[in-house]
Design an enzyme around this catalytic site. Sequence first.
Site, PDB file in Angstrom:
ATOM      1  N   ARG A  76       0.863  -1.185   0.000  1.00  0.00           N
ATOM      2  CA  ARG A  76       0.000   0.000   0.000  1.00  0.00           C
ATOM      3  C   ARG A  76       0.900   1.235   0.000  1.00  0.00           C
ATOM      4  O   ARG A  76       1.693   1.426   0.916  1.00  0.00           O
ATOM      5  CB  ARG A  76      -0.903  -0.002   1.238  1.00  0.00           C
ATOM      6  CG  ARG A  76      -1.776   1.220   1.358  1.00  0.00           C
ATOM      7  CD  ARG A  76      -2.740   1.130   2.539  1.00  0.00           C
ATOM      8  NE  ARG A  76      -3.556   2.310   2.600  1.00  0.00           N
ATOM      9  CZ  ARG A  76      -3.398   3.300   3.493  1.00  0.00           C
ATOM     10  NH1 ARG A  76      -2.478   3.226   4.430  1.00  0.00           N
ATOM     11  NH2 ARG A  76      -4.185   4.355   3.463  1.00  0.00           N
ATOM     12  N   HIS A 119      -2.928  11.021   0.058  1.00  0.00           N
ATOM     13  CA  HIS A 119      -2.430  10.870   1.428  1.00  0.00           C
ATOM     14  C   HIS A 119      -1.795  12.208   1.814  1.00  0.00           C
ATOM     15  O   HIS A 119      -0.607  12.315   2.052  1.00  0.00           O
ATOM     16  CB  HIS A 119      -1.437   9.703   1.507  1.00  0.00           C
ATOM     17  CG  HIS A 119      -1.185   9.182   2.896  1.00  0.00           C
ATOM     18  ND1 HIS A 119      -1.353   7.859   3.256  1.00  0.00           N
ATOM     19  CD2 HIS A 119      -0.760   9.798   4.014  1.00  0.00           C
ATOM     20  CE1 HIS A 119      -1.034   7.690   4.525  1.00  0.00           C
ATOM     21  NE2 HIS A 119      -0.665   8.864   5.017  1.00  0.00           N
ATOM     22  N   GLU A 164      -7.500   8.758   5.581  1.00  0.00           N
ATOM     23  CA  GLU A 164      -7.769   9.505   6.819  1.00  0.00           C
ATOM     24  C   GLU A 164      -8.188  10.955   6.557  1.00  0.00           C
ATOM     25  O   GLU A 164      -7.485  11.899   6.931  1.00  0.00           O
ATOM     26  CB  GLU A 164      -6.547   9.473   7.738  1.00  0.00           C
ATOM     27  CG  GLU A 164      -6.117   8.078   8.123  1.00  0.00           C
ATOM     28  CD  GLU A 164      -4.889   8.060   9.037  1.00  0.00           C
ATOM     29  OE1 GLU A 164      -4.343   9.129   9.342  1.00  0.00           O
ATOM     30  OE2 GLU A 164      -4.489   6.964   9.461  1.00  0.00           O
ATOM     31  N   ASN A 293      -7.704   2.276   9.569  1.00  0.00           N
ATOM     32  CA  ASN A 293      -6.400   2.478  10.209  1.00  0.00           C
ATOM     33  C   ASN A 293      -6.636   2.520  11.706  1.00  0.00           C
ATOM     34  O   ASN A 293      -7.495   3.286  12.179  1.00  0.00           O
ATOM     35  CB  ASN A 293      -5.759   3.793   9.758  1.00  0.00           C
ATOM     36  CG  ASN A 293      -5.331   3.751   8.306  1.00  0.00           C
ATOM     37  OD1 ASN A 293      -5.431   2.723   7.638  1.00  0.00           O
ATOM     38  ND2 ASN A 293      -4.839   4.874   7.807  1.00  0.00           N
ATOM     39  N   TYR A 295      -4.772   2.637  15.633  1.00  0.00           N
ATOM     40  CA  TYR A 295      -3.580   2.777  16.477  1.00  0.00           C
ATOM     41  C   TYR A 295      -3.882   2.722  17.959  1.00  0.00           C
ATOM     42  O   TYR A 295      -3.105   2.175  18.727  1.00  0.00           O
ATOM     43  CB  TYR A 295      -2.855   4.093  16.159  1.00  0.00           C
ATOM     44  CG  TYR A 295      -2.207   4.067  14.793  1.00  0.00           C
ATOM     45  CD1 TYR A 295      -0.938   3.543  14.621  1.00  0.00           C
ATOM     46  CD2 TYR A 295      -2.897   4.515  13.663  1.00  0.00           C
ATOM     47  CE1 TYR A 295      -0.350   3.483  13.365  1.00  0.00           C
ATOM     48  CE2 TYR A 295      -2.309   4.456  12.407  1.00  0.00           C
ATOM     49  CZ  TYR A 295      -1.042   3.934  12.262  1.00  0.00           C
ATOM     50  OH  TYR A 295      -0.464   3.856  11.023  1.00  0.00           O
ATOM     51  N   GLU A 359      -3.734   0.224   7.990  1.00  0.00           N
ATOM     52  CA  GLU A 359      -2.571   0.646   8.791  1.00  0.00           C
ATOM     53  C   GLU A 359      -2.751   0.156  10.216  1.00  0.00           C
ATOM     54  O   GLU A 359      -3.853   0.272  10.780  1.00  0.00           O
ATOM     55  CB  GLU A 359      -2.438   2.176   8.861  1.00  0.00           C
ATOM     56  CG  GLU A 359      -1.925   2.839   7.628  1.00  0.00           C
ATOM     57  CD  GLU A 359      -1.781   4.350   7.802  1.00  0.00           C
ATOM     58  OE1 GLU A 359      -1.581   4.820   8.943  1.00  0.00           O
ATOM     59  OE2 GLU A 359      -1.881   5.038   6.774  1.00  0.00           O
TER      60      GLU A 359
END
Length: 455
Positions: A76, A119, A164, A293, A295, A359
Amino acid sequence: MSIVFPQGFLWGAATAAFQVEGATDVDGRTDSIWDTFCRVPGKVVDGHTGEPGADHYRRFEQDVRLMADLGLGAYRFSIAWPRVRPDGGAVNQAGLDFYKRLVDTLLQYGIEPWPTLYHWDLPQKLEDTGGWAARDTPYRFADYAASVVEALGDRVATWTTMNEPWCSAFLGYAAGLHAPGRTDPVAAAAAAHHLLLGHGLATQAIRAAQPRARVGITLNMYPVIPANPQDPDDVDVARRIDGIQQRIFLDPLLRRRYPNDLLVDLEPFGFTGVIRAADMDIISAPIDLLGVNYYSEYYVSSAPGVTGPSPWVGVSQLSFPRRDMPRTDMDWEVRPEGLRSVLMRLHLEYPRLPLYITENGAAYQDVVSPDGIEDHDRAAYLASHLWSAHSAIEAGVDLRGYFCWSLLDNFEWAEGYAKRFGIVHVDYETQVRTPKLSARWFARVARGNALVAVS
Ligand code: IFM
């Protein structure tokens, strides 16, 4: 003991153009908003820029060989708008040619290319005419998307429109922590809608040029947990943050409408004024997959704490109480269970579609020794999150793949090069790549399609 993933599960690693490519002024590329932002003193730790990055622009062949050695099935990466259409204007063949070379090399090694069209590197010239706060920008984005798909559509099966959009809209236009560094909540709210419109228009452009393409978008998701679930103010702050962090994107994409409570929260910022009725059909046109994504979690309280411009537009009293739990070098709580929770939420609350973790990863202070980089902390982070993802699959979630962030150490936006997310270490002086323990472990997982102990 090993935990086996479904047959055909896609294993990959991710990067983004401005974070790894370097070569910011070659072959016709012009400034993006991040080039400009990096030049503003104090915006990026130690005044770093996109140079030299990991010099991926020149070293991509070596990097693709590295991916092949790690047994990755997909890569990616993102395509730089200011390379392909410098200043947002005419198509630049040299820019497209770089991505053709990259894609061809990936295919030669049996690695599936997974490009993201945006991005965060908006051409500066388009910011000068209003950026994402201007209604024209989504249309320019669709033109750019069409030129990329025309050039690469015969080689690329799966496209991601945006990465995002929350960061672009709210870190970029409300908090000023990301490029273009604006602190204007009205512009941020408009940008959120225009990014969604850009996604929808680009989806139309992709489908027109490549009817069999798979199209998706990637959102960064966080469970939002009120510090005191008995306190109505904490619960309300959590609701507002959840609205502006994820439902503002999920609901129009998957339910064709903005949530009513969000519309009320954003009313003081003129949000409804930028929405035209026909936009909602464009934004909610069916997609083939959703990228997630993940985290960490947000643990929030209504106590005063955050001062200055905040990315949570309209949330005036807010703090993030510290919980006693492990944190990464970004100071983000390590919360693997939160990954299961966001996947389950999508599964239970929204129309179902294939999900990919696009991600997941962690920054840690690596210790480089003559024996290599034994980043047990990063490998343990990845392993615990894969465990959590697997438990979601067992509960019925249609999760089809996992991309670790990141393949390479890279430019971590406002943190410059101080934070290292790579499973492959990059020495920025020599550009030598060294797979860390986490990369060697991840290769065993990818090859075996099964979670194995970190060793
Ligand atoms: O480095 C970023 C990436 O560009 C977008 N998602 C989060 C990563 C870590 O902060």
